[in-house]
Design a protein around this motif. Structure first.
Motif, PDB file in Angstrom:
ATOM      1  N   TYR A 147       0.812  -1.218   0.000  1.00  0.00           N
ATOM      2  CA  TYR A 147       0.000   0.000   0.000  1.00  0.00           C
ATOM      3  C   TYR A 147       0.847   1.270   0.000  1.00  0.00           C
ATOM      4  CZ  TYR A 147       0.884   0.561   5.041  1.00  0.00           C
ATOM      5  OH  TYR A 147       1.489   0.740   6.257  1.00  0.00           O
ATOM      6  N   SER A 258      -7.351  -4.936   1.088  1.00  0.00           N
ATOM      7  CA  SER A 258      -7.273  -3.566   1.591  1.00  0.00           C
ATOM      8  C   SER A 258      -8.511  -2.774   1.181  1.00  0.00           C
ATOM      9  CB  SER A 258      -6.008  -2.886   1.059  1.00  0.00           C
ATOM     10  OG  SER A 258      -5.959  -1.545   1.463  1.00  0.00           O
ATOM     11  N   TYR A 259      -8.973  -2.992  -0.062  1.00  0.00           N
ATOM     12  CA  TYR A 259     -10.168  -2.274  -0.521  1.00  0.00           C
ATOM     13  C   TYR A 259     -11.385  -2.639   0.327  1.00  0.00           C
ATOM     14  CZ  TYR A 259     -14.303  -0.979  -3.101  1.00  0.00           C
ATOM     15  OH  TYR A 259     -15.533  -0.459  -3.426  1.00  0.00           O
ATOM     16  N   GLN A 261     -11.520  -4.001   3.243  1.00  0.00           N
ATOM     17  CA  GLN A 261     -11.320  -3.602   4.634  1.00  0.00           C
ATOM     18  C   GLN A 261     -11.715  -2.133   4.818  1.00  0.00           C
ATOM     19  OE1 GLN A 261      -7.199  -3.680   6.064  1.00  0.00           O
ATOM     20  NE2 GLN A 261      -7.873  -4.859   7.836  1.00  0.00           N
ATOM     21  N   ASN A 262     -11.289  -1.288   3.897  1.00  0.00           N
ATOM     22  CA  ASN A 262     -11.669   0.124   3.942  1.00  0.00           C
ATOM     23  C   ASN A 262     -13.155   0.313   3.662  1.00  0.00           C
ATOM     24  OD1 ASN A 262      -9.395   1.456   4.732  1.00  0.00           O
ATOM     25  ND2 ASN A 262      -8.713   2.000   2.676  1.00  0.00           N
ATOM     26  N   LEU A 265     -15.055  -0.097   6.737  1.00  0.00           N
ATOM     27  CA  LEU A 265     -14.960   1.110   7.571  1.00  0.00           C
ATOM     28  C   LEU A 265     -15.874   2.224   7.048  1.00  0.00           C
ATOM     29  CD1 LEU A 265     -11.088   1.321   8.141  1.00  0.00           C
ATOM     30  CD2 LEU A 265     -12.815   0.630   9.804  1.00  0.00           C
ATOM     31  N   ALA A 266     -16.008   2.293   5.721  1.00  0.00           N
ATOM     32  CA  ALA A 266     -16.799   3.369   5.113  1.00  0.00           C
ATOM     33  C   ALA A 266     -18.250   3.353   5.582  1.00  0.00           C
ATOM     34  CB  ALA A 266     -16.735   3.261   3.589  1.00  0.00           C
ATOM     35  N   LEU A 282     -11.513   8.013   5.944  1.00  0.00           N
ATOM     36  CA  LEU A 282     -10.726   6.850   5.534  1.00  0.00           C
ATOM     37  C   LEU A 282      -9.238   7.165   5.409  1.00  0.00           C
ATOM     38  CD1 LEU A 282     -13.079   5.343   2.793  1.00  0.00           C
ATOM     39  CD2 LEU A 282     -12.764   4.545   5.139  1.00  0.00           C
ATOM     40  N   LEU A 284      -7.639   9.019   3.183  1.00  0.00           N
ATOM     41  CA  LEU A 284      -7.192   8.869   1.804  1.00  0.00           C
ATOM     42  C   LEU A 284      -6.528  10.151   1.335  1.00  0.00           C
ATOM     43  CD1 LEU A 284     -10.362   7.108   0.344  1.00  0.00           C
ATOM     44  CD2 LEU A 284      -8.241   6.026   1.084  1.00  0.00           C
ATOM     45  N   TYR A 293     -15.203   3.857  -3.035  1.00  0.00           N
ATOM     46  CA  TYR A 293     -15.886   3.382  -1.831  1.00  0.00           C
ATOM     47  C   TYR A 293     -17.375   3.762  -1.844  1.00  0.00           C
ATOM     48  CZ  TYR A 293     -11.226   2.225  -0.379  1.00  0.00           C
ATOM     49  OH  TYR A 293      -9.977   1.670  -0.338  1.00  0.00           O
TER      50      TYR A 293
END
Length: 342
Positions: A147, A258-259, A261-262, A265-266, A282, A284, A293
């Protein structure tokens, strides 16, 4: 010459070197040799003037010398120069460091001693590293995570007064991986190919210069999954299966995990539809990235995302041979993509 310095940042060490602030000892160690080589090369090329190097610069190799011989060189005094530079390369091949450890108790201030220790780090529980930190610089080069690669690529291109499109960045990161020597070499090829009046790298240039397909790559697979484009995702997976060098399960798993997982969270963001607010939530870099997202929340329910994350853990375990006697990486990848999209 300064007598004490504790620094662990490549940037801070290089800043001091360029300001001609030198220290008696530099231990450069770690699994990532890119920054070790950059620092070592800078000291080798810039501390002494060309006419001073014959008598005042010594380069030794760990396999061909002893700690006592290294110390003997460090105890010499400069001849018609302010400094004496002693470079010990491949220090990991030195049999022991006892004499060097003792030298660190009272180093010669006019000597700049550089120890390049690659493919690992010296045990910090031994006295060598703490003593070096008391009198000089200790730097540990660590491998970048997947990442972190896009940020490295963007920064590198910016330093060369060029820019690179987000898709092109991800294409390069996915194809080359975390070998920074190879990565910067490929980026240099891209830079050379750019016209003087247009210093922006596009996916088309990456395809042409590096040989990564702009249509079948990890970035496009991620995009197809975000948009739940079953046909496109299967096209790419089949392409990877037929062209193993273009993409592997082990390279794709961290990026896709990773996508999601985020994305999980979103769902907890206070303002899910505001690009700027969601981007901050996030953490970013840009609102450009956050749109994936917002799209993902439209295409995947929260419960499904939780199930997908569990599936990632299952596939990761199977890829390492756990409860998986013979399923290939390609088949595991197809199984995962099918589960995500259906």
């Amino acid at each position: 010459m300064a007598e004490k310095k504790q620094a662990n940042s490549y940037e801070s060490i290089m800043k001091d070197l360029k300001a001609q602030i030198y220290f008696p000892v530099y231990i450069l160690m770690g699994d990532e040799s890119f920054y070790i080589d950059k620092l070592c090369d800078y000291i080798t090329e810039n501390v002494l003037q060309p006419e001073e190097k014959n008598f005042n610069q010594v380069i030794l190799f760990g396999a061909d010398t002893t700690a006592s011989q290294v110390v003997d060189q460090c105890k010499g005094y400069p001849m018609m120069a302010e400094h004496r530079v002693v470079i010990l390369k491949e220090a990991q091949n030195l049999k022991n460091f006892d004499a060097i450890e003792k030298y660190f108790e009272n180093p010669v201030k006019s000597t700049i001693f550089v120890m390049s220790y690659k493919n690992g780090s010296i045990d910090r529980r031994k006295k060598l590293v703490p003593r070096a930190e008391q009198i000089g610089v200790v730097f540990e080069g660590k491998k970048l995570k997947d990442y972190q690669l896009p940020g490295f690529i963007e920064t590198y291109m910016k330093q060369q007064k060029a820019t690179i499109e987000p898709k092109a960045t991800q294409m390069v990161a996915d194809h080359i991986g975390a070998d920074l020597h190879r990565l910067t070499s490929e980026l240099d090829k891209l830079l050379i190919s750019l016209p003087e009046n247009d210093r922006r790298v596009t996916p088309e240039q990456v395809e042409k210069v590096i040989g990564v397909s702009k249509d079948f790559n990890a970035f496009e697979l991620r995009n197809a999954i975000v948009n739940r484009d079953v046909f496109k995702a299967n096209q790419i997976i089949n392409y990877f299966d037929s062209n193993p060098k273009s993409g592997s399960l082990f390279a794709l798993l961290p990026m896709l995990f990773s996508y999601f997982q985020n994305l999980m969270l979103a769902y907890y963001a206070p303002n899910k539809q505001d690009e700027k607010a969601l981007s901050l939530f996030l953490d970013l870099k840009s609102t450009w990235a956050v749109r994936d997202y917002i799209t993902g929340m439209r295409n995947y329910k929260g419960v499904k995302v939780m199930q997908i994350i569990d599936k990632f853990r299952e596939v990761d375990a199977k890829s390492k041979g756990i409860s998986n006697p013979n399923t290939s990486a390609g088949e595991l990848m197809k199984e995962l993509i099918f589960f995500i999209l259906h």
